[in-house]
Design an enzyme around this catalytic site. Structure first.
Site, PDB file in Angstrom:
ATOM      1  N   CYS A 265       0.789  -0.949   0.409  1.00  0.00           N
ATOM      2  CA  CYS A 265      -0.076   0.090  -0.093  1.00  0.00           C
ATOM      3  C   CYS A 265       0.823   1.347  -0.342  1.00  0.00           C
ATOM      4  O   CYS A 265       0.813   1.735   1.316  1.00  0.00           O
ATOM      5  CB  CYS A 265      -1.177  -0.002   1.151  1.00  0.00           C
ATOM      6  SG  CYS A 265      -2.356  -1.048   0.723  1.00  0.00           S
ATOM      7  N   ALA A 266       1.305   1.965  -1.233  1.00  0.00           N
ATOM      8  CA  ALA A 266       2.728   2.187  -1.059  1.00  0.00           C
ATOM      9  C   ALA A 266       2.863   3.819  -1.717  1.00  0.00           C
ATOM     10  O   ALA A 266       3.621   4.847  -0.562  1.00  0.00           O
ATOM     11  CB  ALA A 266       3.375   2.146  -2.165  1.00  0.00           C
ATOM     12  N   GLY A 270       6.408   7.215   0.869  1.00  0.00           N
ATOM     13  CA  GLY A 270       7.529   7.746   2.225  1.00  0.00           C
ATOM     14  C   GLY A 270       7.923   6.903   2.482  1.00  0.00           C
ATOM     15  O   GLY A 270       9.832   6.879   2.211  1.00  0.00           O
ATOM     16  N   GLU A 288      -0.107   0.264  -5.613  1.00  0.00           N
ATOM     17  CA  GLU A 288      -1.562   1.255  -4.957  1.00  0.00           C
ATOM     18  C   GLU A 288      -2.455   1.116  -5.577  1.00  0.00           C
ATOM     19  O   GLU A 288      -2.359   0.671  -7.042  1.00  0.00           O
ATOM     20  CB  GLU A 288      -0.713   3.034  -5.502  1.00  0.00           C
ATOM     21  CG  GLU A 288      -1.550   3.250  -5.303  1.00  0.00           C
ATOM     22  CD  GLU A 288      -1.981   3.604  -3.966  1.00  0.00           C
ATOM     23  OE1 GLU A 288      -1.386   3.247  -2.681  1.00  0.00           O
ATOM     24  OE2 GLU A 288      -3.247   3.942  -3.581  1.00  0.00           O
ATOM     25  N   ASP A 310      -4.781  -4.346  -6.856  1.00  0.00           N
ATOM     26  CA  ASP A 310      -5.710  -4.666  -5.189  1.00  0.00           C
ATOM     27  C   ASP A 310      -5.273  -5.314  -4.510  1.00  0.00           C
ATOM     28  O   ASP A 310      -4.279  -6.439  -4.589  1.00  0.00           O
ATOM     29  CB  ASP A 310      -7.146  -4.788  -4.859  1.00  0.00           C
ATOM     30  CG  ASP A 310      -7.825  -5.364  -3.957  1.00  0.00           C
ATOM     31  OD1 ASP A 310      -6.737  -4.956  -2.930  1.00  0.00           O
ATOM     32  OD2 ASP A 310      -9.231  -5.630  -4.116  1.00  0.00           O
ATOM     33  N   CYS A 379      -1.382   3.869  11.076  1.00  0.00           N
ATOM     34  CA  CYS A 379      -1.634   5.210  11.507  1.00  0.00           C
ATOM     35  C   CYS A 379      -2.819   5.332  12.456  1.00  0.00           C
ATOM     36  O   CYS A 379      -2.867   7.027  12.190  1.00  0.00           O
ATOM     37  CB  CYS A 379      -1.119   6.563  11.003  1.00  0.00           C
ATOM     38  SG  CYS A 379      -1.855   6.633   9.581  1.00  0.00           S
TER      39      CYS A 379
HETATM   40  C1  LIG Z   1      -1.419   4.069   4.768  1.00  0.00           C
HETATM   41  S1  LIG Z   1      -1.269   4.497   2.946  1.00  0.00           S
HETATM   42  C2  LIG Z   1      -0.323   4.480   2.835  1.00  0.00           C
HETATM   43  C3  LIG Z   1       1.392   5.638   3.006  1.00  0.00           C
HETATM   44  C4  LIG Z   1       2.680   5.415   2.679  1.00  0.00           C
HETATM   45  N1  LIG Z   1       2.912   3.608   2.946  1.00  0.00           N
HETATM   46  C5  LIG Z   1       3.840   5.782   2.716  1.00  0.00           C
HETATM   47  O1  LIG Z   1       4.146   5.853   3.487  1.00  0.00           O
HETATM   48  O2  LIG Z   1       3.960   6.917   2.257  1.00  0.00           O
HETATM   49  C6  LIG Z   1      -2.180   3.599   2.088  1.00  0.00           C
HETATM   50  C7  LIG Z   1      -2.356   2.856   0.913  1.00  0.00           C
HETATM   51  O3  LIG Z   1      -2.811   2.379   0.029  1.00  0.00           O
HETATM   52  C8  LIG Z   1      -3.725   2.201  -0.980  1.00  0.00           C
HETATM   53  N2  LIG Z   1      -4.401   1.234  -0.608  1.00  0.00           N
HETATM   54  C9  LIG Z   1      -5.980   1.151   0.251  1.00  0.00           C
HETATM   55  N3  LIG Z   1      -6.312   0.152  -0.759  1.00  0.00           N
HETATM   56  C10 LIG Z   1      -5.490  -0.841  -1.333  1.00  0.00           C
HETATM   57  C11 LIG Z   1      -5.575  -2.110  -1.677  1.00  0.00           C
HETATM   58  N4  LIG Z   1      -6.324  -3.008  -1.431  1.00  0.00           N
HETATM   59  N5  LIG Z   1      -4.287  -2.263  -2.321  1.00  0.00           N
HETATM   60  C12 LIG Z   1      -3.634  -1.510  -3.007  1.00  0.00           C
HETATM   61  N6  LIG Z   1      -3.844  -0.734  -2.468  1.00  0.00           N
HETATM   62  C13 LIG Z   1      -4.257  -0.051  -1.650  1.00  0.00           C
HETATM   63  C14 LIG Z   1      -3.929   4.257  -0.556  1.00  0.00           C
HETATM   64  O4  LIG Z   1      -5.157   4.041  -1.647  1.00  0.00           O
HETATM   65  C15 LIG Z   1      -3.238   4.795   0.427  1.00  0.00           C
HETATM   66  O5  LIG Z   1      -2.565   4.957  -0.110  1.00  0.00           O
END
Ligand SMILES: C[S@@+](CC[C@H](N)C(=O)[O-])C[C@H]1O[C@@H](n2cnc3c(N)ncnc32)[C@H](O)[C@@H]1O
Length: 452
Positions: A265-266, A270, A288, A310, A379
């Site tokens: 979930c990138a 960061g 992502e 996903d 978080c």
């Molecule tokens: C908490 S944020 C991640 C922050 C990131 N790791 C960083 O440090 O910058 C969660 C991310 O997961 C993505 N996301 C949500 N559901 C997802 C899924 N089923 N598969 C892949 N990505 C997903 C969201 O769009 C979001 O960008």
């Protein structure tokens, strides 16, 4: 004298942001850094930021005093009336430098866009707004939930749940931290890896910005004064603005050069950027779900293989040495940065998100090679999204075992990467940080391994 004066740019922009937050579920912080914000003068942007963040942080208290004056629920009013009233009440009760007459007039002008009667209503409510200190107003308040909601400006159910899960004192401390602008921390791209970090580089002033050492990480620095986003170093991506707890999370994976790593979930990237630098010569797949967010990854994390898909139905072959699952969550560890989240959340959200998190954890864990590591992080400070998800994943999949994150943190402390004792960062085996306890966002992280 004020008659006919149009809404000033800072207040007009604050109005637009607050309406977008209400009606489109926009994030205020994103809008305050977006392109339209950059068209304001620095002074106007500073005032707009103060107004937007102040209104969102103190909404519980503002609505309490507004409801005393209006004898109606603010939530039941038209969106423009709500925004105009909260902006006016914030200026009248929290800002000493704005003359009361100007604050009222500007809110009336905002409301008048929907007709003179709305302007008249806003004028009447703001002129009757109680001026007494909150403690005096709350003296007669018998409803304990309403009292706490007004005093700490968080929904009563959230304060109650934190009191239950941590302690009443911890709940109050978290709420107080959430109501202040949080510290800004930076990470230098060049100091991404290695325990020497920023300290070894010296204070290395970023032009026009005053920096202090990190609170938990030797490689982090804190901004004392100035705006790093205006610097050339920021523009050429030599530094990242990233909360210190968020900076610390990927360290727990202890990535090695040449490893095949998945950040599931990138975006916005960061942690992926740190992982890319920490494991040179290997493969970093940055997955992502949303294409528009994946675009950020392509720009910000050169060298990563960005995949849109996903994490619940991995579109990838397995065999990863290490996986970071920084899962979508309620975000209750970040309410100082994103104050609107507290008003959007519903009591059922932690359990609802926990189901999604468990599904993502089980799906990504299946992509580990034998003895591969998976770091699960959120978080959020809700146990349903932290400890409970990990316990459920371990119960459901006997091939998984827990590795104590506390041991990795002790190793990092020993190597000089941390500026606090490892025990300050843990609860049992896992990482658990409450917002503000060490001047960072709140986070949970647990380390798992696939058995051989
Ligand atoms: C908490 S944020 C991640 C922050 C990131 N790791 C960083 O440090 O910058 C969660 C991310 O997961 C993505 N996301 C949500 N559901 C997802 C899924 N089923 N598969 C892949 N990505 C997903 C969201 O769009 C979001 O960008």
């Amino acid at each position: 004298m004020l008659e006919g004066m149009p809404v000033a740019p800072a207040r007009a922009f604050a109005r637009d942001v607050l309406l977008a937050v209400e009606q489109r579920a926009a994030y205020a912080a994103d809008m305050l850094h977006g392109r339209p914000a950059r068209e304001l003068s620095p002074e106007d942007l500073r005032l707009a930021t103060e107004l937007v963040m102040g209104v969102l942080r103190w909404r519980g208290q503002l609505d309490y005093v507004l409801e005393r004056a209006a004898r109606r629920k603010v939530e039941a009013m038209a969106p423009l009336a709500r925004v105009a009233l909260r902006l006016g009440a914030y200026q009248l009760r929290f800002l000493t430098r704005v003359p009361a007459q100007a604050a009222v007039h500007q809110s009336v002008e905002i409301a008048k866009a929907e007709g003179p009667h709305l302007g008249g209503f806003v004028n009447a409510v703001l002129r009757h707004l109680p001026r007494e200190p909150l403690a005096a107003l709350l003296g007669a308040e018998a409803d304990l939930g309403r009292r706490r909601e007004a005093e700490f400006s968080h929904p009563a159910w959230l304060l109650e749940r934190w009191s239950r899960n941590f302690s009443p004192q911890a709940a109050d401390a978290v709420a107080e931290y959430d109501n202040q602008p949080p510290p800004v921390a930076i990470r230098r791209a060049a100091a991404a890896v290695g325990t020497e970090g920023a300290a070894a580089l010296g204070p290395a002033p970023v032009e026009g910005v005053e920096l202090a050492p990190g609170r938990i990480l030797r490689s982090a620095q804190r901004v004392v004064a100035g705006d790093v986003t205006k610097t050339a170093a920021y523009r050429r991506r030599a530094l990242w603005v990233q909360d210190e707890a968020s900076q610390l999370i990927p360290w727990l994976l202890e990535p090695l050069p040449g490893e095949r790593i998945l950040d599931a979930c990138a975006a916005p990237g960061g942690k992926a950027a740190w992982l890319r630098a920490a494991a040179p010569g290997g493969l970093l797949v940055a997955l992502e779900r949303h294409e528009y967010r994946a675009r950020l990854l392509r720009r910000r994390v050169p060298g990563a293989a960005v995949v849109v898909g996903d994490a619940g139905r991995l579109p990838l072959a397995g065999g990863f040495d290490a996986i970071l699952l920084d899962a979508p969550c309620t975000g209750t560890g970040t309410l100082a940065r994103n104050p609107e989240i507290r008003w959007r959340l519903r009591p059922e959200d932690p359990a609802r998100l926990a189901q999604l998190q468990l599904a993502l954890l089980r799906s990504t864990a299946a992509a580990l090679r034998p003895r591969g590591r998976l770091l699960y992080s959120v978080c959020s400070i809700e146990p349903e999204e932290g400890e409970d998800v990990v316990a459920a994943a371990l119960a459901a999949d006997p091939r998984l075992e827990r590795l104590p994150a506390a041991t990795v943190l002790a190793r990092l402390a020993h190597a000089g990467a941390l500026t606090v004792a490892a025990t300050a960062l843990t609860a049992g085996d896992d990482l658990r940080l409450l917002p503000g306890a060490l001047g960072t966002d709140g986070f949970f992280a647990a380390l798992l391994r696939r058995r051989a």
